[in-house]
Design a protein around this motif. Sequence first.
Motif, PDB file in Angstrom:
ATOM      1  N   ALA A  66      53.762  23.350  28.905  1.00 52.92           N
ATOM      2  CA  ALA A  66      54.473  21.618  29.802  1.00 52.92           C
ATOM      3  C   ALA A  66      55.820  22.527  30.183  1.00 52.92           C
ATOM      4  N   PRO A  67      56.297  21.585  31.619  1.00 51.02           N
ATOM      5  CA  PRO A  67      57.732  22.176  32.092  1.00 51.02           C
ATOM      6  C   PRO A  67      58.553  21.657  30.696  1.00 51.02           C
ATOM      7  N   ALA A  68      59.851  23.047  31.279  1.00 44.31           N
ATOM      8  CA  ALA A  68      60.641  22.344  30.135  1.00 44.31           C
ATOM      9  C   ALA A  68      61.905  22.632  31.028  1.00 44.31           C
ATOM     10  N   GLU A  69      62.943  22.158  31.338  1.00 39.59           N
ATOM     11  CA  GLU A  69      64.456  21.987  31.910  1.00 39.59           C
ATOM     12  C   GLU A  69      65.431  23.427  30.914  1.00 39.59           C
ATOM     13  N   GLN A  70      66.165  24.235  31.145  1.00 43.02           N
ATOM     14  CA  GLN A  70      66.814  25.656  30.806  1.00 43.02           C
ATOM     15  C   GLN A  70      68.422  25.551  31.607  1.00 43.02           C
ATOM     16  N   VAL A  71      69.375  26.453  30.851  1.00 45.80           N
ATOM     17  CA  VAL A  71      70.200  26.241  31.775  1.00 45.80           C
ATOM     18  C   VAL A  71      70.718  28.078  31.064  1.00 45.80           C
ATOM     19  N   TYR A  72      71.269  28.566  32.148  1.00 47.92           N
ATOM     20  CA  TYR A  72      71.452  29.242  31.847  1.00 47.92           C
ATOM     21  C   TYR A  72      72.868  30.548  32.053  1.00 47.92           C
ATOM     22  N   THR A  73      73.904  30.880  31.390  1.00 48.98           N
ATOM     23  CA  THR A  73      75.535  31.025  31.874  1.00 48.98           C
ATOM     24  C   THR A  73      75.409  32.248  31.784  1.00 48.98           C
ATOM     25  N   ALA A  74      76.443  32.630  32.926  1.00 51.39           N
ATOM     26  CA  ALA A  74      76.433  34.119  32.473  1.00 51.39           C
ATOM     27  C   ALA A  74      77.836  34.165  31.345  1.00 51.39           C
ATOM     28  N   LEU A  75      78.186  35.751  30.921  1.00 52.74           N
ATOM     29  CA  LEU A  75      79.397  35.367  29.632  1.00 52.74           C
ATOM     30  C   LEU A  75      80.001  36.235  30.093  1.00 52.74           C
ATOM     31  N   GLY A  76      79.440  37.907  30.586  1.00 54.63           N
ATOM     32  CA  GLY A  76      79.742  38.738  30.894  1.00 54.63           C
ATOM     33  C   GLY A  76      79.948  39.963  29.952  1.00 54.63           C
ATOM     34  N   SER A  77      79.864  41.195  29.677  1.00 51.36           N
ATOM     35  CA  SER A  77      79.526  42.151  28.634  1.00 51.36           C
ATOM     36  C   SER A  77      78.246  42.163  28.385  1.00 51.36           C
ATOM     37  N   GLY A  78      76.954  41.639  28.918  1.00 45.57           N
ATOM     38  CA  GLY A  78      76.271  41.672  28.308  1.00 45.57           C
ATOM     39  C   GLY A  78      75.387  40.355  28.275  1.00 45.57           C
ATOM     40  N   ARG A  79      76.109  39.422  28.331  1.00 45.21           N
ATOM     41  CA  ARG A  79      75.601  38.212  27.224  1.00 45.21           C
ATOM     42  C   ARG A  79      75.570  36.799  28.110  1.00 45.21           C
TER      43      ARG A  79
ATOM     44  N   GLY B  95      49.944  18.659  13.535  1.00 43.38           N
ATOM     45  CA  GLY B  95      48.934  18.933  14.141  1.00 43.38           C
ATOM     46  C   GLY B  95      49.323  19.688  15.407  1.00 43.38           C
ATOM     47  N   ALA B  96      48.513  20.480  16.148  1.00 45.13           N
ATOM     48  CA  ALA B  96      49.071  20.975  18.469  1.00 45.13           C
ATOM     49  C   ALA B  96      48.294  20.620  18.945  1.00 45.13           C
ATOM     50  N   GLY B  97      47.861  19.600  18.950  1.00 37.16           N
ATOM     51  CA  GLY B  97      47.117  18.759  20.400  1.00 37.16           C
ATOM     52  C   GLY B  97      46.220  20.129  20.527  1.00 37.16           C
ATOM     53  N   LEU B  98      45.936  19.619  22.091  1.00 38.51           N
ATOM     54  CA  LEU B  98      45.143  20.451  23.239  1.00 38.51           C
ATOM     55  C   LEU B  98      46.034  21.268  23.356  1.00 38.51           C
ATOM     56  N   PRO B  99      44.974  22.273  23.694  1.00 36.66           N
ATOM     57  CA  PRO B  99      46.403  23.283  24.118  1.00 36.66           C
ATOM     58  C   PRO B  99      46.625  23.121  26.410  1.00 36.66           C
ATOM     59  N   GLY B 100      47.418  24.019  27.000  1.00 34.59           N
ATOM     60  CA  GLY B 100      47.079  23.742  28.044  1.00 34.59           C
ATOM     61  C   GLY B 100      48.078  22.252  28.727  1.00 34.59           C
ATOM     62  N   THR B 101      47.551  22.161  30.156  1.00 32.64           N
ATOM     63  CA  THR B 101      48.336  20.873  30.362  1.00 32.64           C
ATOM     64  C   THR B 101      47.149  20.376  30.957  1.00 32.64           C
ATOM     65  N   ASP B 102      47.366  18.468  31.436  1.00 30.89           N
ATOM     66  CA  ASP B 102      46.163  17.727  32.701  1.00 30.89           C
ATOM     67  C   ASP B 102      46.952  17.665  33.441  1.00 30.89           C
ATOM     68  N   ASP B 103      47.621  17.964  33.677  1.00 31.64           N
ATOM     69  CA  ASP B 103      48.520  18.109  35.104  1.00 31.64           C
ATOM     70  C   ASP B 103      49.236  18.850  35.393  1.00 31.64           C
ATOM     71  N   PRO B 104      48.898  19.991  35.091  1.00 21.49           N
ATOM     72  CA  PRO B 104      49.709  21.561  36.514  1.00 21.49           C
ATOM     73  C   PRO B 104      50.451  21.086  37.322  1.00 21.49           C
ATOM     74  N   GLY B 105      50.731  19.951  38.437  1.00 20.32           N
ATOM     75  CA  GLY B 105      51.608  19.728  39.835  1.00 20.32           C
ATOM     76  C   GLY B 105      52.697  19.240  38.297  1.00 20.32           C
ATOM     77  N   ARG B 106      53.192  18.876  37.466  1.00 17.09           N
ATOM     78  CA  ARG B 106      53.752  19.259  36.943  1.00 17.09           C
ATOM     79  C   ARG B 106      55.185  19.846  36.577  1.00 17.09           C
ATOM     80  N   LEU B 107      54.160  20.876  36.715  1.00 15.45           N
ATOM     81  CA  LEU B 107      54.574  22.899  37.544  1.00 15.45           C
ATOM     82  C   LEU B 107      55.317  23.366  38.223  1.00 15.45           C
ATOM     83  N   ASP B 108      55.028  22.158  39.170  1.00 15.86           N
ATOM     84  CA  ASP B 108      55.317  23.000  40.458  1.00 15.86           C
ATOM     85  C   ASP B 108      57.043  23.142  41.045  1.00 15.86           C
TER      86      ASP B 108
END
Length: 210
Positions: free
Chosen positions: A163-176, A103-116
């Motif tokens: 939902a909030p999600a932590e992501q990490v971006y690292t520059a590698l050079g040459s457009g990567r 199942g997918a669960g409900l759309p959206g979030t019940d606590d937008p403050g988690r996205l601050d």
Amino acid sequence: MATMPKSLFWSRVDTAGSDQALFDDRRGLAVRGVALAADPLPYTCRYELVADESWSAARLEVGVEGAGWLRTLRLERAAGQWRASTAEQGDLDAALAAAGRPGAGLPGTDDPGRLDDAIDVDLGASPLFNTLPVRRLGLLDAEPGTTHRIVVAWVQVPSLLLAPAEQVYTALGSGRVRFESEGFTAEIQLDAEGYVVHYPGLAQRYDVGR
């Protein structure tokens, strides 16, 4: 409805599907896109995105539709806070159950403050959204090894769970850049403007004349 001067088209490599983004990036970014996919069940996803001149997301509207169901999400940022509203017709969970999927669960979030802490938004399986942090953080011109850890407002598709999600971006050079999130890692190839050309395991861009 105003026309858009640019277009990008990606083919999915993980499932049958595609994503076309029509956009204007002369002052910030305005996008209208349509994504199609066959997994976890066939759906059409229509989205509109607005980002300001710093490439910070300001508004995202998404509608996802399949046989017997439709979900929508509107996400808007004002005064440093996100507001989310959703609607649903039909029964996505029933459609997933019929396809033997969880199942997918409900759309959206019940606590937008988690996205601050989120400045960027990320729409699941849509390569266009990687451009926001790439451009906002100047990763194309950054020294290889430069790393930024960010929080995004992540919209899952087709559920539109937010939902909030932590992501990490690292520059590698040459457009990567190297992208990491929750144990997943991919080395993404970008063009000179920061738009995804190849996203391993997800999408390959189609360029006319290639």
